[in-house]
Design an enzyme around this catalytic site. Structure first.
Site, short mmCIF file in Angstrom:
data_model
loop_
_atom_site.label_atom_id
_atom_site.label_comp_id
_atom_site.label_asym_id
_atom_site.label_seq_id
_atom_site.Cartn_x
_atom_site.Cartn_y
_atom_site.Cartn_z
N PHE A 120 -4.98 2.83 -3.24
CA PHE A 120 -5.81 3.83 -2.49
C PHE A 120 -5.98 3.46 -0.92
O PHE A 120 -6.20 4.01 -0.25
CB PHE A 120 -7.13 4.03 -3.04
N ARG A 163 -7.56 8.70 -6.16
CA ARG A 163 -8.61 8.74 -5.28
C ARG A 163 -8.49 9.19 -3.86
O ARG A 163 -9.28 9.77 -3.31
CB ARG A 163 -9.10 7.09 -4.95
N SER A 216 -3.37 -3.78 -7.42
CA SER A 216 -4.19 -4.96 -7.74
C SER A 216 -3.35 -5.69 -8.94
O SER A 216 -2.34 -5.25 -9.32
CB SER A 216 -5.49 -4.56 -8.49
N CYS A 237 -5.57 -5.77 1.80
CA CYS A 237 -4.87 -6.90 1.11
C CYS A 237 -4.99 -8.05 1.95
O CYS A 237 -4.78 -9.01 1.44
CB CYS A 237 -3.73 -6.83 0.39
N GLU A 280 -11.24 -11.07 -6.18
CA GLU A 280 -11.12 -10.41 -5.13
C GLU A 280 -12.08 -9.38 -4.92
O GLU A 280 -12.42 -8.59 -5.91
CB GLU A 280 -9.88 -9.57 -4.98
N LYS A 293 4.03 8.00 -6.55
CA LYS A 293 2.86 8.16 -7.34
C LYS A 293 1.83 7.68 -6.68
O LYS A 293 1.51 6.43 -6.43
CB LYS A 293 2.97 7.33 -8.80
P1 NAD Z 1 -4.84 -0.26 -8.42
O1 NAD Z 1 -4.21 -1.42 -8.88
O2 NAD Z 1 -6.11 0.11 -9.33
O3 NAD Z 1 -3.86 1.08 -8.25
C1 NAD Z 1 -2.75 0.94 -7.69
C2 NAD Z 1 -1.95 1.90 -8.43
O4 NAD Z 1 -1.70 1.78 -9.67
C3 NAD Z 1 -2.44 3.59 -8.22
O5 NAD Z 1 -1.54 4.38 -7.95
C4 NAD Z 1 -3.04 3.50 -9.53
O6 NAD Z 1 -2.98 5.15 -9.96
C5 NAD Z 1 -2.21 2.87 -10.66
N1 NAD Z 1 -2.81 2.30 -11.58
C6 NAD Z 1 -4.09 1.98 -11.73
N2 NAD Z 1 -4.27 1.62 -13.12
C7 NAD Z 1 -3.43 1.54 -13.78
C8 NAD Z 1 -2.93 1.05 -14.93
N3 NAD Z 1 -3.93 0.43 -15.91
N4 NAD Z 1 -1.77 1.35 -15.64
C9 NAD Z 1 -0.82 1.94 -14.43
N5 NAD Z 1 -1.00 2.33 -13.41
C10 NAD Z 1 -2.41 2.09 -13.04
O7 NAD Z 1 -5.08 -0.74 -6.88
P2 NAD Z 1 -6.18 -0.09 -6.06
O8 NAD Z 1 -7.59 -0.42 -6.11
O9 NAD Z 1 -5.71 1.54 -5.95
O10 NAD Z 1 -5.87 -1.02 -4.45
C11 NAD Z 1 -6.30 -2.07 -4.11
C12 NAD Z 1 -5.53 -3.30 -4.59
O11 NAD Z 1 -4.35 -3.02 -4.29
C13 NAD Z 1 -6.22 -4.46 -4.09
O12 NAD Z 1 -6.22 -5.34 -5.37
C14 NAD Z 1 -5.21 -4.95 -3.05
O13 NAD Z 1 -5.46 -6.19 -2.82
C15 NAD Z 1 -4.07 -4.24 -3.44
N6 NAD Z 1 -3.07 -4.01 -2.33
C16 NAD Z 1 -2.02 -5.35 -2.18
C17 NAD Z 1 -1.16 -4.92 -1.00
C18 NAD Z 1 -0.29 -6.21 -1.01
O14 NAD Z 1 0.58 -6.03 0.07
N7 NAD Z 1 -0.22 -7.39 -1.71
C19 NAD Z 1 -1.36 -3.99 -0.06
C20 NAD Z 1 -2.29 -3.13 -0.39
C21 NAD Z 1 -3.52 -3.07 -1.26
#
Ligand code: NAD
Length: 511
Positions: free
Chosen positions: A165, A193, A242, A297, A396, A189
């Protein structure tokens, strides 16, 4: 107190728009399927609903993308791909305000943060204009008499990008541009949110001249992600989100035989040495910790103060933090917008409260704003005496919370970072080159800043962490992204008149 903006309060519950997936240029809503509420985080009001794609809708998208790859995009010329990126750049620039406003409205970040995201998004798009050189193969002539070998990067087929998001435009645009110039067709995908920038981006790609079906968006949740991971027609998955989900995506995707890169969560430490410029360091930590309300992140979440600098640093932070303005992202001068959701707000407050009960001292308390506001606000929070074993250290937080950790030596600081399960970013603030050099060589993280709080490299390099912050071998940008989105063909050539074939595997050493 934060109040509802005009554009949100005028939407009646019975007229809430429903956002669908975008497949081959059409909006696809599953009439019987589940809906996901999208909020204006500044008010807590529902503004849209997302129609969550079923596995049948995913099937439809994979069929469309497969046919678009086979029937043309894999054989598209460099000129066609180049023109697409150039035209997309023009259209994205023309729609800058619309894109920025969508980010602020659905994510909540400040206008300044959203404009910053837009600029970095366009940097990534522009960097793909170098792809004709980046995708050159190699040639070795006369490896044996009459025999030449050349290699060429070739597209993978249908690839999927699954994004978080917190950068609703930047990460999708980076993935789209890199995957498309490598000759792949794409199913994106986004996070439900923040669904709208993804669909607008798809429209702009279509308007820029993309052949039908080469770029599609699936709006969905775990059902859609798992359908993409299991589908034999999807060749590769580039995920950002995440760590628990990254791990799941990596394991399930690779088990299904796909190429997967999955970037995950972070806990970024900034080591503060006694010889640093304290004013500069305090300003940098504030930008790194509270920018985008800590929902990056690469946010700096821990200041590791070495020796006597801790009290000086604490005083400099305490002096500055009250000047930060928290409010609606659209209001000029706002430093921190709301966090993205009620669940995020509650999680952040809970981790601070747990940390306090485990011995951390809350010096500036953003929980007060969380309790008062209608939207999903958390004020900038500063905690001292943070250490491993406390919930506010071990997790985190992904919110506007900076913790001070007190250690005695640089070695202790490096050991702390290295024992953390994440390895995304780390920084050091010092005026001593030797100290900085020791730090950058020893510390086990992927992106390091020397007097830079959020060290995200420019787009000709790559981004990506180590340890629990990334699964799979590739990073998000630059040459590694091109390698991820292509596979190499090696062609060994001999023309009949140039020598007789040999029964041996080896080329004839006589020739
Ligand atoms: P999230 O893991 O909840 O969601 C990421 C994606 O996965 C979304 O498209 C979501 O719809 C999907 N998703 C969520 N739950 C799922 C499940 N159980 N099964 C399959 N798909 C699922 O992450 P978020 O809250 O949207 O984003 C924040 C997180 O992303 C933080 O942990 C942040 O550190 C990380 N992030 C990492 C980087 C990087 O470069 N390492 C960059 C940006 C964000």
């Amino acid at each position: 107190m934060v109040t509802a903006p005009q554009h949100a309060s005028s939407i009646r519950p019975d007229s809430i728009p429903v956002i669908g997936s975008r497949i081959k240029g059409s909006n696809v809503v599953d009439p019987a399927g589940p809906l996901f509420d999208v909020y204006d985080p500044a008010t807590g009001v529902i503004t849209k609903r997302v129609s969550l794609a079923s596995s049948d809708t995913v099937e439809q998208a994979v069929e469309v993308a497969t046919s678009a790859w086979r029937s043309g995009w894999r054989d598209s010329s460099q000129k066609q791909r180049f023109s697409l990126v150039q035209r997309l750049h023009e259209l994205v620039m023309e729609r800058r305000d619309d894109l920025v406003n969508l980010i602020v409205f659905e994510h909540g970040k400040s206008l300044a943060d959203a404009r910053g995201e837009f600029d970095r998004a366009v940097d990534g798009l522009d960097s793909t204009l170098a792809f004709p050189v980046a995708l050159q193969g190699a040639f070795s002539g006369q490896v044996a008499r009459g025999i030449d070998i050349h290699s060429m990067p070739y597209s993978l087929g249908v690839v999927t990008t699954i994004t978080p998001f917190n950068f609703p435009l930047m990460i999708p645009l980076w993935g789209a541009a890199a995957a498309l110039v490598c000759g792949n067709t794409v199913i994106h995908k986004p996070s439900p949110r923040v669904p709208s920038a993804a669909n607008l981006l798809a429209e702009l790609i279509e308007e820029a001249g993309a052949p039908a079906g080469i770029y599609n968006v699936i709006q969905g949740d775990a059902i859609a992600v798992n359908a993409l991971l299991d589908h034999p027609g999807v060749a590769a998955v580039a995920f950002v989100g995440s760590t628990p989900v990254a791990k799941h995506v990596y394991q399930r995707g690779t088990q299904a035989g796909k190429r997967v890169q999955a970037l995950g969560s972070a806990k970024n430490h900034a080591v503060v040495m006694p010889d640093c410029d304290i004013a500069f360091t305090a300003d940098s930590l504030i930008a790194g910790a509270y920018g985008s309300s800590g929902q990056r992140c690469m946010a700096v979440t821990l200041a590791v103060a070495v020796g006597p600098v801790a009290d000086v640093l604490r005083a400099a932070l305490v002096e500055r933090i009250p000047a930060l303005k928290t409010g609606r992202g659209f209001d000029e001068g706002v430093d921190l917008g709301p966090v993205v959701s009620k669940e995020s707000q509650e999680r952040i407050v809970d981790l601070v409260t747990q940390g306090e009960s485990q011995g951390a001292e809350v010096i500036i308390d953003g929980r007060v704003l969380a309790a008062e506001s209608e939207g999903f606000f958390v004020g900038p929070t500063l905690i001292d005496y943070v250490r491993p074993g406390q919930a506010c250290y071990d997790n985190e937080i992904f919110g506007p919370v900076l913790g001070i950790v007190r250690v005695e030596t640089l070695g202790e600081a490096i050991a702390l970072i290295d024992s953390n399960p994440y390895g995304n970013g780390a920084a050091i603030f010092t005026s001593n080159g030797e100290t900085a050099r020791i730090f950058e060589r020893e510390v086990a993280v992927g992106m390091i800043g020397v007097n830079v709080p959020v060290p995200v490299p420019v787009n000709s390099f790559t981004t990506g962490g180590w340890k629990g912050s990334a699964f799979g071998a590739h990073g998000l940008l630059g040459p590694e992204m091109y390698r991820f989105f292509t596979r190499t063909k090696m062609v060994t050539t001999r023309w009949p008149e140039s020598g007789a074939p040999s029964m041996s595997m080896a080329f004839n050493p006589e020739t």
